[in-house]
Enzyme design. Structure first.
Site, PDB file in Angstrom:
ATOM      1  N   SER A 125      15.299 -39.813 -15.005  1.00 40.44           N
ATOM      2  CA  SER A 125      14.028 -38.998 -15.037  1.00 40.44           C
ATOM      3  C   SER A 125      14.521 -37.613 -14.701  1.00 40.44           C
ATOM      4  O   SER A 125      15.366 -36.954 -14.083  1.00 40.44           O
ATOM      5  CB  SER A 125      13.251 -39.474 -13.757  1.00 40.44           C
ATOM      6  OG  SER A 125      12.216 -38.433 -13.526  1.00 40.44           O
ATOM      7  N   TYR A 150      12.095 -43.206  -4.812  1.00 41.50           N
ATOM      8  CA  TYR A 150      12.130 -43.486  -6.221  1.00 41.50           C
ATOM      9  C   TYR A 150      13.177 -42.692  -6.782  1.00 41.50           C
ATOM     10  O   TYR A 150      14.095 -42.923  -7.589  1.00 41.50           O
ATOM     11  CB  TYR A 150      10.571 -43.524  -7.032  1.00 41.50           C
ATOM     12  CG  TYR A 150      10.696 -43.129  -8.245  1.00 41.50           C
ATOM     13  CD1 TYR A 150      10.846 -44.043  -9.402  1.00 41.50           C
ATOM     14  CD2 TYR A 150      10.430 -41.716  -8.779  1.00 41.50           C
ATOM     15  CE1 TYR A 150      10.995 -43.853 -10.731  1.00 41.50           C
ATOM     16  CE2 TYR A 150      10.471 -41.460 -10.200  1.00 41.50           C
ATOM     17  CZ  TYR A 150      10.928 -42.473 -11.176  1.00 41.50           C
ATOM     18  OH  TYR A 150      10.945 -42.151 -12.473  1.00 41.50           O
ATOM     19  N   LYS A 154      16.956 -42.999  -8.950  1.00 37.73           N
ATOM     20  CA  LYS A 154      17.482 -42.743 -10.292  1.00 37.73           C
ATOM     21  C   LYS A 154      18.850 -41.794 -10.210  1.00 37.73           C
ATOM     22  O   LYS A 154      19.573 -41.686 -10.915  1.00 37.73           O
ATOM     23  CB  LYS A 154      16.461 -41.640 -10.945  1.00 37.73           C
ATOM     24  CG  LYS A 154      15.287 -42.251 -11.323  1.00 37.73           C
ATOM     25  CD  LYS A 154      15.439 -43.554 -12.429  1.00 37.73           C
ATOM     26  CE  LYS A 154      14.318 -44.123 -12.745  1.00 37.73           C
ATOM     27  NZ  LYS A 154      14.493 -45.332 -13.521  1.00 37.73           N
TER      28      LYS A 154
HETATM   29  C1  UD1 Z   1       6.469 -37.974 -11.423  1.00 37.53           C
HETATM   30  C2  UD1 Z   1       8.032 -37.702 -11.570  1.00 37.53           C
HETATM   31  C3  UD1 Z   1       8.520 -38.656 -12.806  1.00 37.53           C
HETATM   32  C4  UD1 Z   1       8.062 -39.736 -12.488  1.00 37.53           C
HETATM   33  C5  UD1 Z   1       6.706 -40.084 -12.314  1.00 37.53           C
HETATM   34  C6  UD1 Z   1       6.786 -41.644 -12.370  1.00 37.53           C
HETATM   35  C7  UD1 Z   1       8.817 -35.484 -11.311  1.00 37.53           C
HETATM   36  C8  UD1 Z   1       8.717 -33.976 -11.711  1.00 37.53           C
HETATM   37  N1  UD1 Z   1       8.117 -36.155 -12.076  1.00 37.53           N
HETATM   38  O1  UD1 Z   1       5.804 -37.426 -12.572  1.00 37.53           O
HETATM   39  O2  UD1 Z   1       9.916 -38.243 -12.847  1.00 37.53           O
HETATM   40  O3  UD1 Z   1       8.759 -40.479 -13.867  1.00 37.53           O
HETATM   41  O4  UD1 Z   1       6.087 -39.264 -11.526  1.00 37.53           O
HETATM   42  O5  UD1 Z   1       5.227 -42.044 -11.827  1.00 37.53           O
HETATM   43  O6  UD1 Z   1       9.077 -35.689  -9.901  1.00 37.53           O
HETATM   44  N2  UD1 Z   1      -2.300 -35.182 -11.110  1.00 37.53           N
HETATM   45  C9  UD1 Z   1      -3.469 -34.909 -10.821  1.00 37.53           C
HETATM   46  N3  UD1 Z   1      -4.361 -35.976 -10.699  1.00 37.53           N
HETATM   47  C10 UD1 Z   1      -3.956 -37.183 -10.598  1.00 37.53           C
HETATM   48  C11 UD1 Z   1      -2.680 -37.678 -10.995  1.00 37.53           C
HETATM   49  C12 UD1 Z   1      -1.851 -36.372 -11.673  1.00 37.53           C
HETATM   50  O7  UD1 Z   1      -3.944 -33.887 -10.572  1.00 37.53           O
HETATM   51  O8  UD1 Z   1      -4.801 -38.147 -10.279  1.00 37.53           O
HETATM   52  C13 UD1 Z   1      -1.444 -33.995 -11.403  1.00 37.53           C
HETATM   53  C14 UD1 Z   1      -0.272 -34.012 -10.576  1.00 37.53           C
HETATM   54  O9  UD1 Z   1      -0.352 -33.336  -9.433  1.00 37.53           O
HETATM   55  C15 UD1 Z   1       0.815 -33.432 -11.538  1.00 37.53           C
HETATM   56  C16 UD1 Z   1       0.425 -33.684 -12.797  1.00 37.53           C
HETATM   57  O10 UD1 Z   1      -0.904 -34.343 -12.940  1.00 37.53           O
HETATM   58  O11 UD1 Z   1       0.715 -32.121 -11.416  1.00 37.53           O
HETATM   59  C17 UD1 Z   1       1.299 -35.052 -13.535  1.00 37.53           C
HETATM   60  O12 UD1 Z   1       1.558 -35.827 -12.423  1.00 37.53           O
HETATM   61  P1  UD1 Z   1       2.133 -37.326 -12.675  1.00 37.53           P
HETATM   62  O13 UD1 Z   1       1.297 -37.908 -14.261  1.00 37.53           O
HETATM   63  O14 UD1 Z   1       1.692 -38.422 -11.411  1.00 37.53           O
HETATM   64  O15 UD1 Z   1       3.480 -37.367 -13.004  1.00 37.53           O
HETATM   65  P2  UD1 Z   1       4.734 -36.574 -12.220  1.00 37.53           P
HETATM   66  O16 UD1 Z   1       4.391 -36.406 -10.664  1.00 37.53           O
HETATM   67  O17 UD1 Z   1       4.977 -35.081 -12.731  1.00 37.53           O
END
Ligand code: UD1
Length: 340
Positions: A125, A150, A154
């Site tokens: 990741s 987590y 990795k």
């Molecule tokens: C993270 C990890 C990734 C991992 C994944 C597994 C990093 C950069 N990435 O992804 O390696 O495989 O988790 O779960 O560490 N968001 C909202 N509302 C929500 C959900 C998400 O605003 O309800 C936003 C988050 O703040 C973020 C973006 O959407 O900015 C993406 O979030 P998400 O899909 O959870 O992925 P990552 O956190 O980037």
């Protein structure tokens, strides 16, 4: 050409099985079904016309894993997806994460050594880069202290693989995924989180479906153009195809080193609000969302420099954000219709 896909009934695993089969590989899936269902095998068969073998057991069980490899020592390669992946849960239950993600890896590598299976592809990741100092982030960027157990699994897994390679015939490729989203064009397989989704896109599609009341956008006060965090979203089918390329590279002895690392991203970053807009445009629905406080552990922004993967693997992510969110939405609707 037989390939073992661990976690092959999961989200990325199932899409990879489809791509492998379409390129003529024979696939055996090992999965403990802890976060997926055996019916995925029916869906894969519907798409490809070929039913992959599914063996249900836990790769954390050393004897069962060893026995599996003894029965299948003609495997040409292993693609190892099976792992827990919820960042928040890993903070709550670190030992569960270390045990599940690391013990299964060690059992597999040990069994590979014992049976002479050589080729290993690992699901890694971009989380290993933390918040990179330089963007876009290349494979040469330093590994930062992990933000969560987590993420640490990795990093440690990549180290375990490298140390094992030094003392064996095993070759390894670590694929560092950015943010996989979307679903197969048939809408027969896609991302199906158990319970409340942690990730952005399944939360969006479930909200639009009426399963969740409202999407919470975690923070709009980040130092980005619209204040929301930026990620490199990549279509899961593009990601799946990269695994086929990686396996072929190993089988055809094209590796430059015994351990190689590749970024799998598009090279483009989109903010949370841009993803929401793309979803609204392609679905024609207004999404009910609210800006709330930041989520702990979220980094500000990350996107890939995929040029090394593009050049070395001859692979490139082809699908854009609109296609990604449209396919995720099509899958959510198809799944809910079938299961209503
Ligand atoms: C993270 C990890 C990734 C991992 C994944 C597994 C990093 C950069 N990435 O992804 O390696 O495989 O988790 O779960 O560490 N968001 C909202 N509302 C929500 C959900 C998400 O605003 O309800 C936003 C988050 O703040 C973020 C973006 O959407 O900015 C993406 O979030 P998400 O899909 O959870 O992925 P990552 O956190 O980037």
């Amino acid at each position: 050409m037989k390939i073992l896909v661990t976690g092959g009934t999961g989200y990325i695993g199932s899409h990879t099985v489809v791509e492998l089969q379409s390129k003529g590989f024979e696939v055996i899936i090992v999965d403990n079904l802890s976060n997926s269902s055996a019916e995925i095998v029916d869906k894969i068969e519907k798409i490809t016309g070929i039913r992959p073998v599914l063996e249900v057991f836990d790769l954390g069980d050393r004897e069962k894993t060893a026995d599996f490899f003894k029965r299948n020592s003609d495997i040409m390669g292993v693609i190892h997806f099976a792992a827990f992946k919820a960042v928040g849960e890993s903070v709550e239950k670190p030992l569960m994460y270390y045990r599940n993600n690391l013990v299964s890896l060690m059992n597999i590598l040990e069994s590979m050594k014992e049976t002479g299976v050589r080729n290993f592809v690992f699901s890694s990741s971009c989380t290993v880069y933390g918040q990179p100092d330089k963007l876009p982030v290349s494979e040469k960027a330093p590994i930062k202290t992990a933000e969560s157990p987590y993420g640490n699994t990795k990093q440690i897994s990549e180290e375990i693989i490298q140390d094992t390679i030094k003392t064996s015939d095993i070759h390894g490729i670590a694929l560092r995924y950015f943010n996989p989203i979307g679903a197969h064009e048939t809408a027969l397989i896609g991302e199906l989180p158990l319970g409340v989704p942690n990730n952005l896109v399944p939360f969006i599609t479930q909200t639009a479906m009426g399963i969740r009341d409202q999407l919470k956008v975690f923070g709009d006060d980040y130092p980005t153009p619209d204040g929301t965090p930026i990620r490199d979203y990549i279509h899961v089918v593009d990601l799946a195809k990269a695994h086929v390329v990686a396996v072929n590279r190993m089988i055809q002895d094209k590796m430059k080193k015994a351990f190689e690392v590749f970024n799998l991203g598009t090279g483009k970053g989109y903010s949370v609000l841009e993803v929401i807009r793309a979803f609204e445009k392609s679905s024609g629905r207004k999404l009910n969302y609210k800006i709330v406080g930041r989520r702990e552990g979220d980094i500000i922004q990350v996107w890939a420099d995929p040029s090394f993967s593009n050049k070395e693997l001859g692979w490139k992510a082809e699908k854009g954000l609109d296609e990604m969110v449209a396919s995720a939405w099509k899958w959510e609707q198809a799944y809910r219709t079938e299961n209503s």
